[in-house]
Design an enzyme around this catalytic site. Sequence first.
Site, PDB file in Angstrom:
ATOM      1  N   HIS A  22       0.792  -1.242   0.000  1.00 34.99           N
ATOM      2  CA  HIS A  22       0.000   0.000   0.000  1.00 34.99           C
ATOM      3  C   HIS A  22       0.820   1.288   0.000  1.00 34.99           C
ATOM      4  O   HIS A  22       0.258   2.369  -0.212  1.00 34.99           O
ATOM      5  CB  HIS A  22      -1.013  -0.012   1.150  1.00 34.99           C
ATOM      6  CG  HIS A  22      -0.423   0.190   2.519  1.00 34.99           C
ATOM      7  ND1 HIS A  22      -1.093   0.869   3.507  1.00 34.99           N
ATOM      8  CD2 HIS A  22       0.756  -0.189   3.060  1.00 34.99           C
ATOM      9  CE1 HIS A  22      -0.362   0.888   4.607  1.00 34.99           C
ATOM     10  NE2 HIS A  22       0.753   0.247   4.367  1.00 34.99           N
ATOM     11  N   HIS A  23       2.136   1.213   0.239  1.00 40.28           N
ATOM     12  CA  HIS A  23       2.966   2.423   0.135  1.00 40.28           C
ATOM     13  C   HIS A  23       3.487   2.660  -1.286  1.00 40.28           C
ATOM     14  O   HIS A  23       3.984   3.751  -1.580  1.00 40.28           O
ATOM     15  CB  HIS A  23       4.158   2.345   1.083  1.00 40.28           C
ATOM     16  CG  HIS A  23       3.795   2.424   2.534  1.00 40.28           C
ATOM     17  ND1 HIS A  23       2.992   3.420   3.043  1.00 40.28           N
ATOM     18  CD2 HIS A  23       4.130   1.631   3.587  1.00 40.28           C
ATOM     19  CE1 HIS A  23       2.834   3.228   4.354  1.00 40.28           C
ATOM     20  NE2 HIS A  23       3.510   2.151   4.704  1.00 40.28           N
ATOM     21  N   ALA A  24       3.444   1.655  -2.149  1.00 44.79           N
ATOM     22  CA  ALA A  24       3.992   1.786  -3.498  1.00 44.79           C
ATOM     23  C   ALA A  24       3.141   2.760  -4.308  1.00 44.79           C
ATOM     24  O   ALA A  24       1.953   2.533  -4.537  1.00 44.79           O
ATOM     25  CB  ALA A  24       4.041   0.421  -4.176  1.00 44.79           C
TER      26      ALA A  24
END
Length: 696
Positions: free
Chosen positions: A176-178
């Site tokens: 989810h940080h990409a």
Amino acid sequence: MDVDSVAQPIPQVPSETPRSSLLRNPIAPAPRASSVPLHPPDATVGFVYSVEMINHCSISPDGHPEAPERIVRIWNAIVSKHYSLNAKLIPIRPVLKQEALLVHSEDLWDKIESIQHMTTQEIVDTEKYYEQLSLYISQATTRSARLSCGGVIEACLAVAKGELKKTFAIVRPPGHHAEPEEHMGFCFFNNVAVAARVVQQRTPLKKILILDWDVHHGNGTQRAFNDDPSVLYISLHRYEKGEFYPCGPFGGLQSCGEGAGLGYSVNIPWPEKGMSDADYIHAFQKIVMPIAMEFAPELVIISAGFDAAVGDDLGECLVTPTGYAHMTYMLGGLAGGRLVVALEGGYNLDSITNSALAVTEIILGGSPGEMKSMVASEAAAETVWLVAKEQSKYWRSVSPKACEPQEGVYDIIPQPQTAHFPVPEILKLHRQYYLYSKHDMMQVPLVGAELDHRFSAQVMCTSDIFQKDTLVFMIHEFGNLRMELANSINCDVQLERSYLIDFSKELVDWVKTDGYSLLDVNLFPKPSDEPFPRPKSITDLRKDLVTYLWDNYVQLCNATSIILIGHGPGCAILMDLIDLRATSVMKTVRGVVQVIGNSTLRPPKAALDLREWYKEASFFLFCHCNSFVALPTNHPIWSPDTRAKELKRHGNLQKIDEEQSVKLIIKALPAIKSFVKSQLPEPDPAHNAMSNMHLT
């Protein structure tokens, strides 16, 4: 064989191509093997897991929090609990380039692909570069990252295509940080974002809710859909004025999307560590579920990071496995039960395992454990209130007033000084406050300007509406006012001798004691001097209200037994509901109770099978009718001239030894309790034991 080698090629998309244009160019479907059953071929739940993903590991002798053991421990625990015997193992495969490009740039794809060709020395030499991005790499990183993303895609497609009802993708590295242009924060591809886009491409499902309860804000996921109203992104995370990773204002409460997507990003930013079950459940009740129900998704995906769990040193929060179970249970009532859980963060092996097991229990059809009485912290209450104020600009179902963290629940200040408050409105506010303060009932949000204008704050439910097997749906009008006059000539009211007769206490006490949940509807409309462009009659508005509640709450709460209760004039609207929703009523309603008073009595008007269902035997006990109609001794139906056939069409009529309709429901309560109990199936021993423990 790598699935890329057999997929149909499509033209390459330049990295600067907007994501929105990609959705207009369907990608070629990836070859898919059928699900491999671990046990029954008709299983409705699936898992995605592959030991190959553990090959992505840090070369540092000190290891790394995002360790391979994270998924190994979860999978071994699921197997040891025999949960896998009731599910299917969904074959995993790598994400295709054309799938990844639905979210990410071609430049990022090339960077991740190049990692597999790096030498050990090159990996060592680039260590500081990747540390700045909060990443580590190895030659196996490319393969693991592609499998992780492809695994979430397959989990979502299995649900979106109707092959399975719910799935759990136990994958790593997380995603989810990409961001579209960059890998960061332990993440390479944004697994959930790519999967959502693939679902929109390959299936009829377009409206998707992504609920992210990882302790960190999913900056990459929000960035991917920031201008897109087809995907609702909701995140609960530590924020601390933008100083908690990934840092900056993007995860703040005012970061609500942009352009067409304005309002479709919802951030609940915790201001400090130590947030608990009470805080998360409070946010779910006041923000998450009202907005989710108003959005009405066709698929729900949970970005399930377990780093807010008790014991996780990175998250430093206090969410228990039971807390995660309750949140999963609530989300499982949306989108017709179509739910995908995709693993994100979580770095304490015991915490992540126990939390994942609790979520698995729910998606396999279990019920969440009992939670002790709890109150949200001052920090959480303040945050939820501020979020409600911001999100109420975009969602009618969010009420800042219902979230206001202060002792006085209602702010009744006449503006201007000459304003008047009708007595019924003041008493309705009092009743709402009574149900909230004494019985922990909460306000149900309404969608639509007319319904909200005329009935806001008049629909309340117990906080366990998503947890109980039996739901009581009570439909009534205003309570009974008993007035004594100080002057009979002028009809002046003697206020100190006047009072409201309200049945709330007896009703809620019975519901709670017997282990049911309650949805309570007051059909007495607010006065209106502002007609809408196409005003409806009060009767039509009441029908709209009860059918909206039936479709969006009763049918989504997962209760297997519904009891309908009408009181006074509310009985007519109750019968309208039965006529309008005949098919679903006959499937789930176990009993219909009407406390008529002196109102007109009528049976269902719909099809013959519904009328027979209403007056004849119940599904469980063939000696009982599905109806119970309480009538005072002076009701006209008891006239000697009334024919037996007329009596029969109304079902199970009960003469109550009471002539005053105001006291009828109190007098009839023992018989109503007995009728309801007779209509319900015998609870299983395990459920009964849990209920007894709770009552003790």
